[in-house]
Design a protein around this motif. Structure first.
Motif, short mmCIF file in Angstrom:
data_model
loop_
_atom_site.label_atom_id
_atom_site.label_comp_id
_atom_site.label_asym_id
_atom_site.label_seq_id
_atom_site.Cartn_x
_atom_site.Cartn_y
_atom_site.Cartn_z
N SER A 25 49.90 27.54 48.18
CA SER A 25 49.60 28.94 48.43
C SER A 25 50.54 29.79 47.62
O SER A 25 51.54 29.34 47.10
N GLY A 26 50.19 31.06 47.51
CA GLY A 26 51.05 31.98 46.80
C GLY A 26 50.37 33.31 46.64
O GLY A 26 49.18 33.44 46.85
N THR A 27 51.13 34.33 46.25
CA THR A 27 50.54 35.63 46.03
C THR A 27 49.93 35.69 44.65
O THR A 27 50.23 34.88 43.78
N GLN A 28 49.05 36.70 44.45
CA GLN A 28 48.31 36.82 43.21
C GLN A 28 49.24 37.11 42.04
O GLN A 28 50.11 37.97 42.09
N GLN A 29 49.06 36.35 40.94
CA GLN A 29 49.83 36.56 39.73
C GLN A 29 48.89 36.98 38.62
O GLN A 29 47.88 36.34 38.37
N SER A 30 49.20 38.05 37.90
CA SER A 30 48.32 38.55 36.86
C SER A 30 48.71 37.99 35.51
O SER A 30 49.87 37.70 35.23
N SER A 31 47.71 37.84 34.63
CA SER A 31 47.96 37.53 33.24
C SER A 31 47.87 38.82 32.46
O SER A 31 47.31 39.81 32.94
N PRO A 32 48.36 38.86 31.23
CA PRO A 32 48.38 40.12 30.49
C PRO A 32 47.11 40.39 29.70
O PRO A 32 47.14 41.13 28.72
N SER A 33 45.96 39.80 30.09
CA SER A 33 44.79 39.84 29.23
C SER A 33 43.84 41.00 29.51
O SER A 33 42.91 41.22 28.75
N ALA A 34 44.04 41.74 30.59
CA ALA A 34 43.07 42.77 30.96
C ALA A 34 43.12 43.94 29.99
O ALA A 34 44.13 44.24 29.37
N THR A 35 41.97 44.60 29.83
CA THR A 35 41.90 45.78 28.99
C THR A 35 41.38 46.95 29.81
O THR A 35 40.76 46.77 30.85
N ILE A 66 40.98 31.36 49.51
CA ILE A 66 40.98 29.90 49.50
C ILE A 66 40.00 29.40 48.46
O ILE A 66 38.89 29.92 48.33
N ASN A 67 40.42 28.41 47.70
CA ASN A 67 39.60 27.85 46.64
C ASN A 67 39.97 26.39 46.45
O ASN A 67 41.08 25.95 46.79
N ALA A 68 39.05 25.63 45.87
CA ALA A 68 39.28 24.19 45.72
C ALA A 68 40.23 23.86 44.58
O ALA A 68 40.82 22.80 44.55
N ASP A 69 40.36 24.73 43.61
CA ASP A 69 41.27 24.48 42.51
C ASP A 69 41.87 25.80 42.06
O ASP A 69 41.60 26.84 42.64
N SER A 70 42.67 25.75 41.02
CA SER A 70 43.35 26.97 40.59
C SER A 70 42.85 27.44 39.24
O SER A 70 43.56 28.10 38.51
N GLN A 71 41.60 27.10 38.91
CA GLN A 71 41.11 27.42 37.58
C GLN A 71 40.06 28.53 37.60
O GLN A 71 40.38 29.68 37.87
N GLU A 72 38.79 28.19 37.33
CA GLU A 72 37.79 29.21 37.03
C GLU A 72 37.69 30.34 38.04
O GLU A 72 37.88 31.51 37.72
N LEU A 73 37.38 30.01 39.30
CA LEU A 73 37.16 31.07 40.29
C LEU A 73 38.45 31.81 40.63
O LEU A 73 38.42 32.99 40.96
N THR A 74 39.57 31.11 40.54
CA THR A 74 40.85 31.76 40.80
C THR A 74 41.18 32.77 39.71
O THR A 74 41.65 33.88 39.99
N ILE A 75 40.95 32.39 38.45
CA ILE A 75 41.18 33.33 37.35
C ILE A 75 40.29 34.57 37.53
O ILE A 75 40.76 35.71 37.40
N ALA A 76 39.01 34.34 37.82
CA ALA A 76 38.09 35.47 37.99
C ALA A 76 38.51 36.36 39.15
O ALA A 76 38.44 37.60 39.06
N THR A 77 38.96 35.75 40.25
CA THR A 77 39.39 36.54 41.41
C THR A 77 40.65 37.33 41.10
O THR A 77 40.77 38.51 41.46
N ASP A 78 41.61 36.69 40.43
CA ASP A 78 42.82 37.40 40.03
C ASP A 78 42.50 38.63 39.20
O ASP A 78 43.04 39.73 39.42
N GLU A 79 41.60 38.45 38.23
CA GLU A 79 41.27 39.56 37.34
C GLU A 79 40.46 40.64 38.05
O GLU A 79 40.59 41.84 37.75
N ALA A 80 39.63 40.26 39.00
CA ALA A 80 38.89 41.24 39.79
C ALA A 80 39.85 42.08 40.64
O ALA A 80 39.73 43.31 40.71
N ILE A 81 40.80 41.41 41.27
CA ILE A 81 41.80 42.12 42.09
C ILE A 81 42.64 43.03 41.21
O ILE A 81 42.93 44.18 41.58
N ARG A 82 42.99 42.55 40.04
CA ARG A 82 43.80 43.38 39.15
C ARG A 82 43.02 44.64 38.72
O ARG A 82 43.58 45.74 38.69
N ALA A 83 41.75 44.47 38.39
CA ALA A 83 40.95 45.63 38.01
C ALA A 83 40.84 46.63 39.16
O ALA A 83 40.94 47.85 38.96
N VAL A 84 40.65 46.12 40.37
CA VAL A 84 40.58 46.99 41.55
C VAL A 84 41.87 47.75 41.73
O VAL A 84 41.87 48.96 41.98
#
Length: 454
Positions: A25-35, A66-84
């Protein structure tokens, strides 16, 4: 009809491979890729959040994920939260703090639920994909925290109290009957299925019964689970003389073998299947996705649309998605999580007053009627007997034309299950037989797909 949708869902889920994941578990971490999003995109998206665009400030609202892995859906969720948080105004101006938990087993899923429940600041949970039994997960959460997800993968998801899914997932697979009758104009359907699975056998039997109930002849053939060639099964199914082929394939090996076998036999019968064949492994092996019809539960962000409302949603999504194109995130997965996050914002922002609690969040989710960004126009939770977490059984069909080209096969309409008389079961589908539910817009004119394999 409920037994049919459940059987189809169990079968499709059984075809999917499990992905191992470590619990954490952990809090959301952003990558620097958003525009920065354009004003037009911000205006389109905020219609589905109910919040003015801008940067969110103040006390964060804590949401579990909650997600089964830390890849596709997690990246998408992180970026959605960041945009919000950075551009879309948060929830009533407050940012969302995402607390993530990875679950690869029933025990880990339950542990994640216990973690969320034990944190008094958490008001709701977002669900990605859990490749494990989720019964204990829901049993732990339902009295305490509401769950919002893109689609249910198990009967335990669909039946969970205080859980809410924006599409039906495999439970909407009965839309294949509507498609076969009204769009393919099929008089004969061939079905292929892996042998030796009780879940598959139940699904195939019920699908056969549903197709026959609307006057369609059905031929069935089975292939070994480890098949490297499906020539014999294709011939046995009489696929060459059928109007539509429905294969119960959901893993890359089966998709590749089926495509190659159809091409070898020069069988170009239109194919209708789920999106399990749209994975990177399939494309890498075949050189492209099979040119089939795919049953889905959201508006495709890759198909063109002739109506402005849908077209603006697609443009807005693709602008937000662009930084993720090279991060192993598919558009299907990104649509699922982006629409789920936007809907969460819409629901929480509509709660009166400043206090958002688990109880008020759950009540607001249950009352939410839509529309969903790139999703169904209306939702009614509790409307599907024994599956209170499903708000709609509607589906869409898109045909892959090759070279990243797609076409909306159902002309902008959402397919509803047909009315069925299944003998002793006496169960009826929701919606009207022979009619698709009109979506938010008329979309394109109906067109039949070639449905041929590469």
């Amino acid at each position: 009809m409920i037994a049919l949708t459940a059987a189809l869902a169990v079968s499709t889920a059984a075809c999917a491979g499990d992905e191992a994941a470590d619990s954490g578990s952990g809090t959301q971490q952003s990558s620097p890729s958003a525009t920065a999003l354009t004003p037009e995109t911000l205006s389109t998206i905020t219609q589905y959040t109910g919040v003015p665009a801008g940067k969110a400030t103040g006390q964060p609202i804590k949401i579990g994920f909650i997600n089964a892995d830390s890849q596709e859906l997690t990246i998408a969720t992180d970026e959605a939260i960041r945009a919000v948080n950075d551009q879309l105004g948060g929830v009533k101006g407050r940012p969302i703090q995402l607390v993530k938990c990875v679950a690869g087993s029933p025990e880990q899923a339950q542990q994640c639920a216990q973690t969320f429940v034990s944190d008094a600041g958490t008001v709701a949970v977002l669900q990605g994909t859990i490749d494990a039994d989720v019964t204990a997960f829901h049993t732990t959460l339902s009295p305490k925290l509401p769950v919002l997800g893109g689609l249910p993968l198990a009967v335990a998801d669909a039946a969970a109290p205080n859980s809410y899914y924006l599409s039906s997932g495999q439970f909407g697979g009965i839309g294949a009957v509507t498609y076969a009758k009204d769009y393919a104009k099929a008089r004969k359907v061939a079905i292929l299925s892996p042998a030796g699975s009780p879940a598959n056998e139940l699904a195939i039997a019920t699908l056969q019964q549903a197709l026959q109930a609307v006057g369609i002849k059905v031929t069935i053939a089975r292939f070994p689970l480890d098949a490297t060639d499906m020539t014999a099964a294709i011939n046995q199914s009489e696929a060459a003389s059928a109007d539509l082929l429905i294969p119960a394939v959901g893993i890359p090996q089966h998709c590749v073998v089926l495509s190659n076998s159809l091409q070898k036999l020069a069988v170009y019968t239109p194919v209708l299947t789920f999106a399990g064949c749209l994975g990177a492994d399939v494309r890498k092996t075949l050189g492209d996705y099979p040119r089939w019809n795919y049953l889905g539960f959201s508006v495709s962000a890759e198909a063109s649309s002739s109506d402005d409302l849908t077209a603006w949603q697609v443009r807005a999504f693709n602008e937000w998605f662009k930084p993720m194109e090279n991060r192993s995130v598919t558009r299907n997965g990104a649509v699922q999580m982006f629409q789920t996050v936007l809907t969460l914002v819409k629901i929480l922002s509509a709660i009166p007053g400043d206090g958002i609690t688990p109880a008020s969040a759950g009540n607001a989710m249950k009352k939410f009627k839509g529309p969903v960004f790139l999703g169904v126009p209306t939702l009614t939770f509790g409307g599907v007997p024994n599956m209170p977490a499903i708000g709609s059984l509607a589906s869409r069909v898109y045909v892959y034309l090759g070279n990243d080209g797609w076409r909306d096969t159902t002309g902008g309409k959402w397919l509803e299950p047909p009315v069925l008389n299944l003998g002793r079961q006496g169960q009826q589908g929701q919606g009207q037989q022979g009619q698709g539910q009109q979506g938010q817009s008329p979309g394109q004119n109906q067109s039949q797909s070639p449905g041929q394999t590469r």
